[in-house]
Design a protein around this motif. Structure first.
Motif, mmCIF file in Angstrom:
data_model
loop_
_atom_site.group_PDB
_atom_site.id
_atom_site.type_symbol
_atom_site.label_atom_id
_atom_site.label_comp_id
_atom_site.label_asym_id
_atom_site.label_seq_id
_atom_site.Cartn_x
_atom_site.Cartn_y
_atom_site.Cartn_z
ATOM 1 N N GLU A 250 0.892 -1.348 0.117
ATOM 2 C CA GLU A 250 -0.270 0.029 0.047
ATOM 3 C C GLU A 250 0.884 1.287 -0.041
ATOM 4 O O GLU A 250 0.494 2.232 -0.657
ATOM 5 C CB GLU A 250 -1.045 -0.077 1.401
ATOM 6 C CG GLU A 250 -2.062 -1.174 1.338
ATOM 7 C CD GLU A 250 -3.138 -0.698 0.517
ATOM 8 O OE1 GLU A 250 -3.107 0.288 -0.097
ATOM 9 O OE2 GLU A 250 -4.126 -1.698 0.392
ATOM 10 N N GLN A 253 2.461 1.774 -3.439
ATOM 11 C CA GLN A 253 1.353 2.276 -4.385
ATOM 12 C C GLN A 253 0.981 3.769 -4.210
ATOM 13 O O GLN A 253 0.270 4.429 -4.965
ATOM 14 C CB GLN A 253 0.080 1.332 -4.416
ATOM 15 C CG GLN A 253 0.375 -0.159 -4.941
ATOM 16 C CD GLN A 253 -0.779 -1.031 -4.805
ATOM 17 O OE1 GLN A 253 -1.706 -0.483 -4.248
ATOM 18 N NE2 GLN A 253 -0.593 -2.012 -5.034
ATOM 19 N N GLY A 254 1.376 4.214 -2.990
ATOM 20 C CA GLY A 254 0.778 5.463 -2.537
ATOM 21 C C GLY A 254 -0.665 5.638 -1.956
ATOM 22 O O GLY A 254 -1.067 6.870 -1.826
ATOM 23 N N SER A 255 -1.195 4.447 -2.014
ATOM 24 C CA SER A 255 -2.741 4.583 -1.242
ATOM 25 C C SER A 255 -2.511 4.841 0.038
ATOM 26 O O SER A 255 -3.592 5.186 0.637
ATOM 27 C CB SER A 255 -3.485 3.291 -1.724
ATOM 28 O OG SER A 255 -2.707 2.278 -1.284
ATOM 29 N N LYS A 256 -1.703 4.522 0.979
ATOM 30 C CA LYS A 256 -1.585 4.611 2.443
ATOM 31 C C LYS A 256 -0.031 5.262 2.550
ATOM 32 O O LYS A 256 0.808 5.144 2.004
ATOM 33 C CB LYS A 256 -1.570 3.446 3.008
ATOM 34 C CG LYS A 256 -2.943 2.629 2.945
ATOM 35 C CD LYS A 256 -4.099 3.424 3.662
ATOM 36 C CE LYS A 256 -5.447 2.712 3.659
ATOM 37 N NZ LYS A 256 -6.331 3.378 4.303
ATOM 38 N N ASP A 257 0.094 6.090 3.738
ATOM 39 C CA ASP A 257 1.218 6.719 4.321
ATOM 40 C C ASP A 257 1.481 6.340 5.567
ATOM 41 O O ASP A 257 2.711 6.298 5.954
ATOM 42 C CB ASP A 257 0.962 8.279 4.184
ATOM 43 C CG ASP A 257 1.090 8.826 2.759
ATOM 44 O OD1 ASP A 257 1.889 8.422 1.937
ATOM 45 O OD2 ASP A 257 0.333 9.691 2.389
#
Length: 311
Positions: A250, A253-257
């Motif tokens: 995640e 993919q950049g969907s979570k930090d």
């Protein structure tokens, strides 16, 4: 003072301080003339705007003061900082009274506040600012401008960034000092800081390999040198590996930090957080795991200020 100010560009730190002083005096005049009984909402709105004076004072304390202290003006900065804190305390007390709608007490307190802030403005414009303009170099002002932008302003300022945003403050350094975005540290200092941090840090690079951990005296989960260079999937129990890899995916993919968890472990309450590390172009550069025993923090109540500390 006026002659000197006219020679300054609009984005000079002192020019911005003076623009803010005009704004502050306008707020003070409105507070003095408005009836809190007749228009409470307007009074509260103006008061909230005035509280932005905090940015004005923080810039002075952290940006301007360090430079003028180089010229031996420590007494001036300490006096002003104490005065800032007095005004901060008055603002805090007035806010409490506003929330209680203690109107009579507010009127009395506002008068003292206005007098004190106006006195501070007088000290700035007749002593601090003229002396600073005469003493500091253009390089000093460029460096101050960079830090001022980070602290922020009371108002919108069209900010012209100094040409060289990599200027370093002229201080005596050890030969092995390393330059960071906000200061200098030697390798020895870096190791001491990491050793004394009250948290456990593990850093995994973009290739999923562990490349760093801090070795404090009271680590929560054990680490040893053998972990360096090891793939992160081999550093977790099999039952949790899949979830760890999902978190990393995640992040990539950049969907979570970030991701956070909390567990009970050996009679302690442990807070675990994962943070995606990215460069200025948002490219994934790894993950930082921070583990902290928050048992004592979780139990805190009320407040204890630094002034309450006793040896």
């Amino acid at each position: 003072m006026k002659y000197l100010i006219n020679e300054l560009n609009d984005n000079h730190p002192i020019k911005i301080y003076l623009k803010e002083n005009i704004l502050i005096k306008d707020f003070l005049e409105k507070l003095k003339n408005i009836s809190i009984h007749d228009d409470f909402e307007m009074f509260f709105s103006i008061f909230n705007n005035l509280c932005e004076i905090e940015k004005h004072y923080v810039r002075k304390e952290n940006q301007l003061f360090p430079f003028i202290e180089k010229y031996g003006w420590n007494t001036t900065t300490q006096y002003m900082w104490t005065f800032h804190d007095q005004i901060r305390e008055e603002l805090k007390e007035i806010r409490i009274k506003i929330e209680k709608k203690d109107f009579e007490d507010i009127t009395f307190s506002i008068k003292d506040l206005i007098d004190n802030i106006n006195h501070m403005i007088l000290l700035e414009e007749t002593t601090l600012f003229p002396n600073a303009i005469n003493a500091l170099s253009s390089e000093d002002w460029d460096e101050i401008s960079i830090g001022d932008k980070e602290v922020g302003y009371m108002m919108d300022v069209e900010y012209i960034h100094p040409k060289d945003d990599k200027k370093r403050r002229k201080i005596d350094l050890d030969n092995d000092a390393i330059y960071f975005e906000e200061g200098y540290l030697t390798p020895k200092q870096i190791n001491l800081i990491f050793k004394h941090l009250p948290i456990d840090i593990t850093y995994v690079d973009e290739n999923d390999k562990v490349i760093f951990y801090n070795n404090g005296d009271e680590r929560i989960f054990p680490r040893s040198p053998g972990i360096i260079g090891r793939e992160v999937k081999f550093c977790h129990p099999p039952k949790s590996v899949d979830n760890v890899l999902k978190i990393l995916e995640e992040f990539k993919q950049g969907s979570k930090d970030n991701a956070e968890f909390w567990i009970n472990f050996k009679d302690n309450f442990i807070h675990i957080r994962f943070f995606a590390i990215r460069d200025k172009d948002k490219n994934y550069k790894g993950v930082m795991e921070i583990t902290q025993n928050v048992s004592d923090i979780k139990a805190l109540e009320g407040e204890r200020r630094i002034l309450d500390w006793q040896s």
